[in-house]
Design an enzyme around this catalytic site. Structure first.
Site, PDB file in Angstrom:
ATOM      1  N   GLU A  64      37.183  40.471  30.462  1.00 41.08           N
ATOM      2  CA  GLU A  64      38.557  39.478  30.389  1.00 41.08           C
ATOM      3  C   GLU A  64      39.208  39.376  31.787  1.00 41.08           C
ATOM      4  OE1 GLU A  64      39.097  36.928  28.427  1.00 41.08           O
ATOM      5  OE2 GLU A  64      39.020  38.321  26.834  1.00 41.08           O
ATOM      6  N   HIS A  65      39.589  38.243  32.212  1.00 41.52           N
ATOM      7  CA  HIS A  65      40.219  38.034  33.550  1.00 41.52           C
ATOM      8  C   HIS A  65      39.146  38.472  34.474  1.00 41.52           C
ATOM      9  CE1 HIS A  65      44.043  36.339  32.494  1.00 41.52           C
ATOM     10  NE2 HIS A  65      43.981  37.220  31.132  1.00 41.52           N
ATOM     11  N   ASP A 119      36.492  35.980  35.581  1.00 40.70           N
ATOM     12  CA  ASP A 119      35.564  34.921  35.799  1.00 40.70           C
ATOM     13  C   ASP A 119      36.029  34.363  37.050  1.00 40.70           C
ATOM     14  OD1 ASP A 119      37.998  33.862  34.463  1.00 40.70           O
ATOM     15  OD2 ASP A 119      36.739  32.357  33.396  1.00 40.70           O
ATOM     16  N   ALA A 126      45.423  29.763  21.118  1.00 38.45           N
ATOM     17  CA  ALA A 126      45.205  31.040  20.363  1.00 38.45           C
ATOM     18  C   ALA A 126      44.627  31.827  20.931  1.00 38.45           C
ATOM     19  CB  ALA A 126      44.811  30.868  18.913  1.00 38.45           C
ATOM     20  N   GLY A 127      44.021  31.426  22.251  1.00 42.38           N
ATOM     21  CA  GLY A 127      42.865  32.131  23.122  1.00 42.38           C
ATOM     22  C   GLY A 127      41.420  32.045  22.854  1.00 42.38           C
ATOM     23  N   SER A 143      40.654  26.061  22.775  1.00 47.51           N
ATOM     24  CA  SER A 143      40.669  24.723  22.465  1.00 47.51           C
ATOM     25  C   SER A 143      40.625  23.760  23.580  1.00 47.51           C
ATOM     26  CB  SER A 143      41.679  24.745  21.393  1.00 47.51           C
ATOM     27  OG  SER A 143      43.242  24.774  22.300  1.00 47.51           O
ATOM     28  N   SER A 144      41.088  24.013  24.750  1.00 42.53           N
ATOM     29  CA  SER A 144      40.793  23.166  25.717  1.00 42.53           C
ATOM     30  C   SER A 144      39.533  22.724  26.146  1.00 42.53           C
ATOM     31  CB  SER A 144      42.215  23.239  26.625  1.00 42.53           C
ATOM     32  OG  SER A 144      42.069  24.417  27.279  1.00 42.53           O
ATOM     33  N   ASP A 198      35.047  29.605  29.951  1.00 40.29           N
ATOM     34  CA  ASP A 198      35.359  29.117  28.649  1.00 40.29           C
ATOM     35  C   ASP A 198      34.311  27.651  28.577  1.00 40.29           C
ATOM     36  OD1 ASP A 198      37.201  31.082  28.474  1.00 40.29           O
ATOM     37  OD2 ASP A 198      38.845  29.499  28.856  1.00 40.29           O
ATOM     38  N   TYR A 251      49.393  33.451  34.174  1.00 44.12           N
ATOM     39  CA  TYR A 251      47.892  33.482  34.641  1.00 44.12           C
ATOM     40  C   TYR A 251      47.725  33.139  35.970  1.00 44.12           C
ATOM     41  CZ  TYR A 251      42.985  32.013  34.122  1.00 44.12           C
ATOM     42  OH  TYR A 251      41.641  31.854  34.263  1.00 44.12           O
TER      43      TYR A 251
HETATM   44  C1  GLA Z   1      41.396  31.890  30.090  1.00 49.66           C
HETATM   45  C2  GLA Z   1      40.525  30.956  31.112  1.00 49.66           C
HETATM   46  C3  GLA Z   1      39.273  31.739  31.503  1.00 49.66           C
HETATM   47  C4  GLA Z   1      39.460  33.260  31.387  1.00 49.66           C
HETATM   48  C5  GLA Z   1      40.116  33.668  30.418  1.00 49.66           C
HETATM   49  C6  GLA Z   1      40.533  35.389  30.790  1.00 49.66           C
HETATM   50  O1  GLA Z   1      40.653  31.652  28.665  1.00 49.66           O
HETATM   51  O2  GLA Z   1      40.346  29.588  30.729  1.00 49.66           O
HETATM   52  O3  GLA Z   1      38.836  31.076  32.685  1.00 49.66           O
HETATM   53  O4  GLA Z   1      40.164  33.508  32.854  1.00 49.66           O
HETATM   54  O5  GLA Z   1      41.462  33.175  30.441  1.00 49.66           O
HETATM   55  O6  GLA Z   1      39.575  35.942  30.705  1.00 49.66           O
END
Ligand code: GLA
Length: 379
Positions: free
Chosen positions: A34-35, A37, A121-122, A125-126, A170, A219
């Protein structure tokens, strides 16, 4: 009726006649990484069985006209002349912009769009909208599906059109996932491997029912702090420092920059360890890595929230739970847990009850199947 049928039926009603194509692109849940990429690091997401669908057919006039069922709205733009405005259609315009920036010549289309990936919601969706739009453009314009280029166009939509400095995880997983597998992705080279999910283990999404938009400053601020850390360490990106090196070199960093970097460098190592654990079927170790990831996101990267911590703790304390962590950008939204399939019956109500007691909120808990990436059906 299932969503794909709803889209096709609505298409007939709105536009008359049959759609030529039905495209689908899934949301994702990130198992670990997570975080990392946007620091060129490693990630291990999987596509989920919730997706965005578009039923569509080409148009001769280089316009794109979309009816979004979820919003009950229709919007359109010309491929020859479109500008930034606001609203959901920006994600489709932004993909057109991204694909044109990749050098593709696009044709117009009209379609009906609907999805069941919860927004904010993480669960990306986008990215699901972006990859569905990319598949729509690719289908009508005769472009072969090249996941890396499509994902880059989706990222350009986020970074340069919508204004979120997100990474590429994503879009890559929505574009290229394989059913039943997680995707181990190197976010620098964009090379990936499909890693089978352990048998008998359920991937459970725990939605706190709290939301926070991504376009927020937090972010982008985390991303800047990671870039500062990389500069101070004299590397192109935090990906270029491994955990052993970091223990020595981190003396150059201090304060928040040190904490952010420590998360990213340790998280990259956890992804590599998680892939190794999955390959040897060591679910216990995998679960512990998820727990450690959550602690690092909570304490060092500081992107968790009270609600996320509560739901993660509720999950971690259940028998049958191998591990749990927040997933996605954070500040609200969902957590993910790995649970012994045989213990699901007790796990779900216990987590719901404990979370309700602590937060006064209702969680939505669901088991996810790892689905395939974006696809197209021709009718
Ligand atoms: C969002 C971003 C991703 C990634 C995550 C955190 O989903 O779109 O690129 O940075 O946060 O891991």
């Amino acid at each position: 009726m299932i969503l794909s049928e709803i889209c096709s039926a609505a298409f007939k009603k709105r536009f008359g006649g049959e759609p030529d194509f039905l495209v689908r692109a899934p949301g994702r849940v990130n198992l670990i990484g997570e975080h990392t990429d946007y620091s060129d690091g490693f990630v291990l997401p999987m596509a989920i069985d919730r997706a965005v669908w578009i039923a569509l057919r080409p148009r001769p006039d280089r316009r794109v006209a979309v009816h979004a069922l979820d919003y009950g709205r229709r919007a359109s733009f010309s491929l020859d002349n479109f500008r930034k405005r606001s609203g959901w259609i920006e994600y489709i315009k932004g993909v057109a912009y991204g694909l044109q920036a990749e050098g593709f010549r696009l044709d117009g289309w009209e379609g009906v769009l609907a999805g069941d990936v919860p927004r904010g919601a993480g669960l990306s969706s986008s990215a699901a909208v972006e990859m569905a739009a990319a598949r729509a453009f690719a289908s009508v314009s005769g472009i072969a599906w090249a996941p890396e280029r499509m994902a880059r166009a989706g990222q350009a939509c986020e970074n340069r059109w919508v204004g979120v400095q997100s990474g590429i995880m994503d879009q890559m997983v929505s574009a290229a996932a394989k059913e039943g597998h997680a995707m181990f992705l190197d976010c620098r080279s964009l090379e990936y491997e499909h890693v089978p999910l352990p048998e008998g283990v359920a991937v459970v999404v725990l939605d706190t029912s709290t939301r926070r938009g991504l376009v927020g400053s937090e972010y982008n601020e985390r991303r800047e702090q990671c870039e500062t850390a990389a500069r101070q360490l004299g590397v192109r990106a935090l990906r270029d420092v491994d955990w052993e090196e970091f223990k020595i070199k981190s003396k150059k960093l201090e304060g928040l920059v040190l904490k952010r970097a420590r998360h990213v460098v340790s998280e990259n190592q956890r992804v590599l360890d998680a892939v190794a654990a999955m390959r040897r079927g060591d679910v216990e170790r995998l679960g512990l890595l998820l727990n450690a990831s959550h602690a690092s996101l909570r304490d060092d990267f500081e992107v968790s929230s009270e609600a996320l911590n509560w739901i993660v703790e509720a999950a971690q304390s259940q028998a049958g739970c191998y591990g749990a962590r927040m997933t996605g950008a954070g500040f609200g939204g969902c957590a993910v847990a790995l649970v012994d399939g045989a213990k699901l019956g007790e796990f779900v109500p216990a987590v719901e009850a404990e979370y309700r007691q602590k937060s006064g909120l209702e969680a939505e808990v669901y088991v996810c199947r790892a689905s395939a990436g974006a696809s197209v059906n021709v009718s």
